[in-house]
Design a protein around this motif. Structure first.
Motif, mmCIF file in Angstrom:
data_model
loop_
_atom_site.group_PDB
_atom_site.id
_atom_site.type_symbol
_atom_site.label_atom_id
_atom_site.label_comp_id
_atom_site.label_asym_id
_atom_site.label_seq_id
_atom_site.Cartn_x
_atom_site.Cartn_y
_atom_site.Cartn_z
ATOM 1 N N ASP A 56 0.610 -1.180 0.169
ATOM 2 C CA ASP A 56 -0.291 -0.201 -0.005
ATOM 3 C C ASP A 56 0.720 0.990 -0.356
ATOM 4 O OD1 ASP A 56 -2.774 0.790 0.460
ATOM 5 O OD2 ASP A 56 -1.995 1.924 1.754
ATOM 6 N N ASN A 66 -6.768 4.942 -2.039
ATOM 7 C CA ASN A 66 -7.934 4.096 -2.579
ATOM 8 C C ASN A 66 -8.554 4.341 -2.189
ATOM 9 O OD1 ASN A 66 -5.535 1.484 -1.590
ATOM 10 N ND2 ASN A 66 -4.883 2.237 0.548
ATOM 11 N N TYR A 68 -13.106 1.708 -2.397
ATOM 12 C CA TYR A 68 -13.342 0.605 -2.145
ATOM 13 C C TYR A 68 -15.160 1.309 -3.380
ATOM 14 C CZ TYR A 68 -16.059 -2.967 -0.595
ATOM 15 O OH TYR A 68 -16.726 -4.454 -0.153
ATOM 16 N N SER A 127 -13.121 -6.597 -11.117
ATOM 17 C CA SER A 127 -13.896 -4.921 -10.701
ATOM 18 C C SER A 127 -13.462 -4.069 -11.898
ATOM 19 C CB SER A 127 -14.201 -4.854 -9.648
ATOM 20 O OG SER A 127 -13.913 -5.616 -8.226
ATOM 21 N N CYS A 149 -6.762 4.829 -8.639
ATOM 22 C CA CYS A 149 -8.447 4.332 -7.888
ATOM 23 C C CYS A 149 -7.343 2.081 -7.572
ATOM 24 C CB CYS A 149 -9.254 3.586 -7.985
ATOM 25 S SG CYS A 149 -9.627 5.953 -7.310
ATOM 26 N N GLN A 151 -8.369 -0.911 -4.971
ATOM 27 C CA GLN A 151 -9.068 -1.093 -3.607
ATOM 28 C C GLN A 151 -8.591 -2.691 -2.909
ATOM 29 O OE1 GLN A 151 -13.339 -2.229 -3.992
ATOM 30 N NE2 GLN A 151 -12.948 -3.739 -5.955
ATOM 31 N N TRP A 152 -8.505 -2.257 -1.621
ATOM 32 C CA TRP A 152 -8.059 -3.597 -0.790
ATOM 33 C C TRP A 152 -9.657 -5.060 -0.832
ATOM 34 C CZ3 TRP A 152 -3.231 -5.524 -0.228
ATOM 35 C CH2 TRP A 152 -2.375 -4.444 -0.479
ATOM 36 N N CYS A 153 -9.697 -5.407 -1.491
ATOM 37 C CA CYS A 153 -11.047 -6.243 -0.656
ATOM 38 C C CYS A 153 -11.123 -8.107 -1.155
ATOM 39 C CB CYS A 153 -12.039 -5.602 -2.129
ATOM 40 S SG CYS A 153 -11.645 -6.692 -3.795
ATOM 41 N N GLN A 174 -6.042 -7.023 -3.752
ATOM 42 C CA GLN A 174 -5.613 -5.348 -4.300
ATOM 43 C C GLN A 174 -5.963 -5.386 -5.899
ATOM 44 O OE1 GLN A 174 -2.462 -5.731 -6.059
ATOM 45 N NE2 GLN A 174 -3.445 -3.780 -6.104
#
Length: 493
Positions: A56, A66, A68, A127, A149, A151-153, A174
């Motif tokens: 990160d 970051n 979401y 995504s 951008c 995202q951590w998910c 990520q």
């Protein structure tokens, strides 16, 4: 107890079982109640958190922020980019209803047939679609670009054959998604993120990687180019450890994401996406660990040093603890993560085995004699070598030792890869090398047909076309047709 902890299958006997034993006995993860999913245990998650923290930081240093995005994706979104939906259709989990209800006797719950969704929702396998549908609302002019951008998910890909960390139906990762005004800028971002991944793998994971580009057959669904880092595990197989994709304008076209340039002309944006996942945990285990358990590079270890007292009486324990207090402070002053395990419900031998299994880089042991003589026993996990050193100046000594361990683990893995990388021009030799395990550099005629045929005959795939590989005219390893350069073949996870 110590014997029970150490009871793992040797690598030479059954590599797959050795891996599973380490994951379970080092308390990294276990299978969940849902088939194909896993529970990441606290110690395993602490390693992942360290990976996440370092990655990160690297992302943000390149200007990435970051965000979401939703877990659920309308089915119609996946239909907009043909190659993308084709690549993921067989792996999608689908939500069809939004409510349950109790049975008449209230003994169970069932899906309420009256709660059927108008449009099915897909649990994200990745995504791109939902993000690009969002980006069209954020991007209007050249001033809005680049948009960077991450995202951590979690994501869901319905895998039929699973293995903890390496391939599970649900996993953590990520995913970065960027939008650019020009093709050149997007291509550079894709290559830049590959460099970020490679630096992380080599400098933090102590895992050497080959940087390359995937063949059209192996690239990400919907991408123009897929860049990859490939690592060699201790059984000679390759593990794809990170990918970065140049998506061209495919998703911009699918979701009508345009911007007005400086001249007021409406143009489609250019895109990238890139990601790494908890698969890196599997890579870490298989790159460094041994028959005694997990081996961790200090850069990623939740604990750098464990201190274990050896005593027979409460008085001896108190003397050692009094000595350890300033020692802990000294180590922490050197930014060393230290744990003092003076729990009296486990014997020192049990603790030795436990922390060895968990891969803690350095172990310090103190007994009554050490208190008298001002010494301390030091053991390094990578080589299992022990030495007794003066107590004074131990902080600097351990700091140096951690650096040596990090460097040694990388060099050891690099030497292993070098010893198991071959250049082949003969088909029989190629088959023999592939079967034995390792990276094989061989010529390929550039056709998907030959690539597929080699895979059918040997189970080896083209892992990548290495970046910076010089032109070297030759003949395809199977067909004998002209070839411009060698590519990297290997069997893989």
């Amino acid at each position: 107890m110590a014997k029970k902890i150490k009871a793992i299958t040797p690598r030479s006997e059954n590599y797959s079982q050795w891996y599973n034993d380490i994951v379970l006995k080092a308390d990294l993860a276990e299978n969940a109640a849902v088939r194909g999913c896993m529970v990441i245990k606290p110690y395993g998650f602490a390693i992942w958190e360290r990976m996440k923290e370092l990655l990160d930081k690297s992302f943000k240093e390149t200007g990435v922020s970051n965000a979401y995005f939703p877990l659920l994706i309308p089915k119609s979104f996946l239909s907009r980019e043909a190659e993308h939906v084709k690549g993921f259709a067989k792996e999608c989990a689908v939500v069809t209803h939004y409510r349950l209800k109790a049975t008449e006797d209230e003994s169970a719950v069932v899906v309420d047939p009256e709660a059927k969704l108008d449009e099915e929702l897909i649990i994200r396998p990745t995504s791109e679609t939902v993000i690009w549908n969002t980006y069209k609302n954020w991007i209007h002019s050249w001033r809005d670009l680049p948009l960077l951008c991450n995202q951590w998910c979690n994501v869901m890909r319905w895998e039929m054959r699973t293995r903890l960390f390496l391939r599970t139906s649900e996993f953590l990762w990520q995913e970065g998604h960027t939008a650019h005004a020009t093709e050149e800028e997007a291509q550079e971002r894709a290559r830049q993120m590959l460099r970020v991944y490679a630096d992380f793998a080599e400098k933090k994971m102590a895992m050497p990687v080959i940087r390359g580009v995937k063949t059209p057959t192996e690239r990400f669904a919907g991408a123009i180019d897929t860049y990859t880092i490939e690592a060699m595990m201790q059984d000679g197989k390759a593990l794809q450890s990170g990918t970065s994709h140049f998506l061209g304008q495919n998703f911009a076209k699918a979701f009508n994401v345009t911007f007005a340039d400086k001249d007021g002309e409406e143009k489609l944006v250019w895109a990238t996406s890139w990601g790494v996942s908890t698969r890196l945990m599997g890579a870490l285990i298989m790159t460094h660990s041994d028959d005694n358990g997990l081996v961790l590079p200090p850069a990623l270890a939740p604990i750098d040093v464990v201190i274990i007292p050896i005593y027979k009486s409460d008085e001896e324990r108190a003397q050692i603890s009094e000595l350890v207090e300033p020692l802990i402070k000294e180590l922490r002053d050197h930014d060393i993560k230290v744990k003092y395990d003076d729990a009296d419900n486990k014997k020192p031998g049990w603790k030795f085995s436990e922390y060895e299994m968990k891969g803690v880089p350095v172990r310090l042991a103190l007994g009554p004699r050490d208190v008298e003589e001002g010494t301390i026993e030091v053991m390094r996990r990578d080589t299992l070598e022990k030495e007794t050193v003066p107590y004074e100046g131990i902080g600097k000594r351990v700091e140096e030792l951690l650096d040596q361990i990090q460097e040694n683990l990388y060099q050891r893995a690099l030497d292993f890869r070098t010893e198991h990388t071959y250049s082949c021009d003969d088909w029989d030799d190629f088959c023999e090398k592939v079967e034995a395990g390792g990276f094989v550099m061989a010529h390929w005629d550039g056709t998907a047909e030959t690539e597929e045929r080699i895979k059918e005959l040997t189970k080896a795939t083209i892992r990548c076309i290495p970046l910076g590989q010089p032109d070297e005219p030759g003949k395809d390893i199977l067909t004998g047709k002209p070839s411009e350069r060698r590519v990297l073949f290997a069997c893989s996870y």
